[in-house]
Motif scaffolding. Structure first.
Motif, short mmCIF file in Angstrom:
data_model
loop_
_atom_site.label_atom_id
_atom_site.label_comp_id
_atom_site.label_asym_id
_atom_site.label_seq_id
_atom_site.Cartn_x
_atom_site.Cartn_y
_atom_site.Cartn_z
N ALA A 55 -41.41 -18.09 37.30
CA ALA A 55 -42.34 -17.10 36.96
C ALA A 55 -43.44 -17.03 36.68
O ALA A 55 -43.91 -16.10 36.06
N ALA A 101 -35.62 -12.77 32.10
CA ALA A 101 -36.27 -13.10 33.15
C ALA A 101 -34.64 -13.89 33.96
O ALA A 101 -34.37 -15.17 33.22
N GLY A 110 -44.18 -14.76 39.56
CA GLY A 110 -43.78 -13.71 39.19
C GLY A 110 -45.03 -12.52 38.25
O GLY A 110 -45.32 -12.12 38.20
N ARG A 111 -45.77 -13.53 36.99
CA ARG A 111 -47.20 -13.06 36.80
C ARG A 111 -47.81 -12.69 37.07
O ARG A 111 -48.81 -11.64 36.79
N THR A 161 -40.23 -13.34 42.75
CA THR A 161 -41.30 -14.72 42.74
C THR A 161 -40.67 -15.61 43.60
O THR A 161 -39.46 -17.39 43.18
N GLU A 198 -44.10 -14.37 28.71
CA GLU A 198 -45.28 -13.79 29.44
C GLU A 198 -44.44 -12.67 30.89
O GLU A 198 -44.38 -11.37 30.41
N PHE A 199 -43.87 -13.23 31.53
CA PHE A 199 -43.21 -12.58 33.10
C PHE A 199 -42.07 -11.11 31.92
O PHE A 199 -42.57 -9.85 32.01
N TYR A 254 -51.42 -19.31 37.22
CA TYR A 254 -50.02 -18.92 36.28
C TYR A 254 -48.78 -20.49 37.00
O TYR A 254 -48.80 -20.63 36.25
N ASN A 273 -44.58 -18.98 30.57
CA ASN A 273 -44.17 -18.32 32.31
C ASN A 273 -43.13 -17.11 31.50
O ASN A 273 -43.81 -15.62 32.34
N LEU A 314 -46.71 -9.67 39.57
CA LEU A 314 -46.81 -8.34 38.68
C LEU A 314 -48.47 -7.19 38.41
O LEU A 314 -48.65 -6.89 38.56
N GLU A 342 -51.01 -15.84 41.42
CA GLU A 342 -49.87 -16.65 41.16
C GLU A 342 -50.57 -18.22 41.35
O GLU A 342 -49.86 -18.93 40.16
#
Length: 387
Positions: free
Chosen positions: A246, A59, A249-250, A199, A43-44, A24, A40, A253, A21
Motif C-alpha cells: 500500500a 484495498a 500505491g501511495r 503496487t 491512506e491508500f 511510504y 499506508n 497515486l 514510493e
C-alpha cells in the motif's frame, strides 16, 4: 525484407517507479507494520476514494479478489448466472466460477470495444422470458476505454440487476463527467505490475455504499467476528493488501495524473506517425469521455496490409519488441466452451473480429522517445515490405 535491430527489449507496459514510493515503504518498516493493515493501507484507500469521488474503498490483494468479494456480497451462488463482457482477461470471469455460478458472455460493440448494449438487452429479454434473471452484470472498461455506461446502466436498472464495474485498466478514465469505477454498485481496480499505477500486485474495491464497504473489509480479513479469540460465523478470505505494498500505491497515486498524460502522449505519437496507413485503425475515444489510454491498441486490415497481426507480433519479437493481440474472447476459451454467448447481432461477433485484427503496442510510461520511434519504424517497415 525483415526490419531487424536487436538491442534492449521494449516491453508492453512495465512498472514505473517514481521514487516517491520509498518514503511510504520506509514508514512501514520504521513502524514495523509490514503485514496486512496499517496506516499506508488506510491512506491508500482514502486516496483512491477521494481521487475518483467514491464514498469508500477496500484495498485487497488483486483486482480478481475485488471481483470475488463483490460477487460474494451480492450472494452469487451455485446455479446463479452472471452476465459478463467477453472481450477481457480471464480474471473478469474466473470469480464467477469460484462461486459456482455460470457466466453468460456479452459481445463488444464497435465504437468502444466494450459491452454491447443491444446484446445485453437481448440477453436480459431471454433471461426474463425464462424466469431467471442474472444476479449481477460485470461490465469491463477495456484498455482504458469506458464502456457506454449510460446505455448499459439503463438496461440493468430496468431489470433491477446490480453492476460490477471492472475498471482494472481504466483508473483515471472519465465518462460523461464521472470517473470510471463509480458507475456500478461496485467498482474494481487492479494494481498489477502492468497497470497505469502499481503496487506490485494488488487491487481495490470501491462503492458509494458504506455498509457494503464494511462488509467487504470484514470478508477480506477472514471474516473474523469481534471477539478476544478467533471467532468465525461465515466464510471469509485472506484478501487484504499489505501495508508495504500500500505504501508503493501511495507513492504511485501521487503521479497518476502524470502517468495518464504520458500514456495519452504515447497514443497521440503512434496515431500521428501511423494514421496515414489506411490498413490501420486506432481505438477511438468515445464522445464525452477521457481515456487513460492504458495501452495503445489498433486494428489491422490484413488484406490491405498484406500482413497479419500474428506475423507482426512475431516480427516485433525478432526485434526485441513485445506486442500482443487483443484479448481472446472468453466465450472462445476452452474453459468456457459450454457457456452461453450473445453476439453484437445474430450474424456478427465484434469481439472475435477484434481478436483477429487487434494488436496492443508498447505503451509503458517509462519507454523512451527513441524506443517508441523504433516500434513505429519497425511497423512502418513491415507494412512497406509486405506489399
Amino acid at each position: 525484407m525483415l526490419y531487424t535491430t536487436k538491442g534492449k527489449r521494449i516491453y508492453l507496459s512495465t512498472p514505473h517507479m517514481s521514487g516517491k514510493e520509498m518514503k511510504y515503504i520506509q514508514d512501514a518498516f520504521d513502524s514495523n507494520w509490514i503485514a496486512p493493515l496499517g496506516f499506508n493501507v488506510d491512506e491508500f484507500e482514502k486516496g483512491i476514494a477521494n481521487y475518483i469521488g467514491a464514498k469508500g474503498a477496500v484495498a485487497v490483494s488483486s483486482g480478481t479478489a475485488a471481483i470475488h468479494l463483490a460477487l460474494s456480497l451480492l450472494d452469487v451462488n451455485r446455479g446463479d448466472t452472471v452476465f459478463c463482457s467477453t472481450l477481457t482477461f480471464v480474471a473478469s470471469a474466473n470469480p464467477i466460477l469460484y462461486q459456482g455460478a455460470e457466466p453468460v458472455f456479452i459481445d463488444s460493440e464497435p465504437n468502444s470495444w466494450n459491452m454491447c448494449p443491444n446484446a445485453l438487452k437481448r440477453a436480459f429479454e431471454d433471461a426474463a422470458m425464462n424466469g431467471k434473471l442474472p444476479k449481477a452484470v460485470i461490465i469491463v472498461n477495456l484498455y482504458g476505454q469506458s464502456a457506454k455506461m449510460d446505455e448499459l446502466l439503463s438496461i440493468c436498472k430496468a431489470y433491477q440487476v446490480p453492476i460490477i464495474e471492472d475498471a482494472a485498466e481504466s483508473l483515471g478514465t472519465i465518462y460523461r463527467g464521472k470517473f470510471s469505477g463509480t458507475f456500478g454498485d461496485y467498482g474494481i481496480f487492479s494494481f498489477n505490475g502492468n497497470k497505469i499505477i502499481t503496487t506490485s500486485g494488488g487491487g481495490m474495491l470501491v462503492s458509494d455504499n458504506a455498509e457494503v464497504i464494511d462488509k467487504a473489509r470484514f470478508l477480506a480479513t477472514q471474516a473474523r467476528d469481534p471477539a478476544i479469540y478467533y471467532l468465525h460465523s461465515r466464510l471469509g478470505y485472506n484478501y487484504r493488501l499489505s501495508n508495504v505494498l500500500a505504501g508503493i500505491g501511495r507513492g504511485q497515486l501521487e503521479v497518476l495524473d502524470e502517468r495518464i498524460k504520458v500514456k495519452r502522449e504515447i497514443f497521440e505519437t503512434y496515431k500521428r506517425e501511423l494514421e496515414g496507413y489506411s490498413c490501420l485503425s486506432f481505438m477511438k475515444e468515445l464522445e464525452n469521455s477521457f481515456s487513460n489510454r492504458w495501452l495503445t491498441v489498433l486494428t489491422i486490415d490484413d488484406k490491405k496490409a498484406g500482413i497479419t497481426v500474428g506475423e507482426i507480433v512475431d516480427a516485433f519479437a525478432e526485434n526485441d519488441i513485445e506486442a500482443r493481440p487483443v484479448w481472446k474472447p472468453l466465450h472462445t476459451q476452452p474453459l468456457f466452451k459450454n457457456s452461453k454467448y450473445y453476439p453484437h447481432n445474430n450474424e456478427k461477433s465484434i469481439s472475435e473480429k477484434l481478436f483477429l485484427t487487434g494488436i496492443c503496442l508498447p505503451s509503458g510510461t517509462n519507454m523512451t522517445k527513441e524506443e517508441q520511434i523504433k516500434v513505429i519504424n519497425c511497423l512502418k517497415n513491415l507494412l512497406i515490405h509486405s506489399k
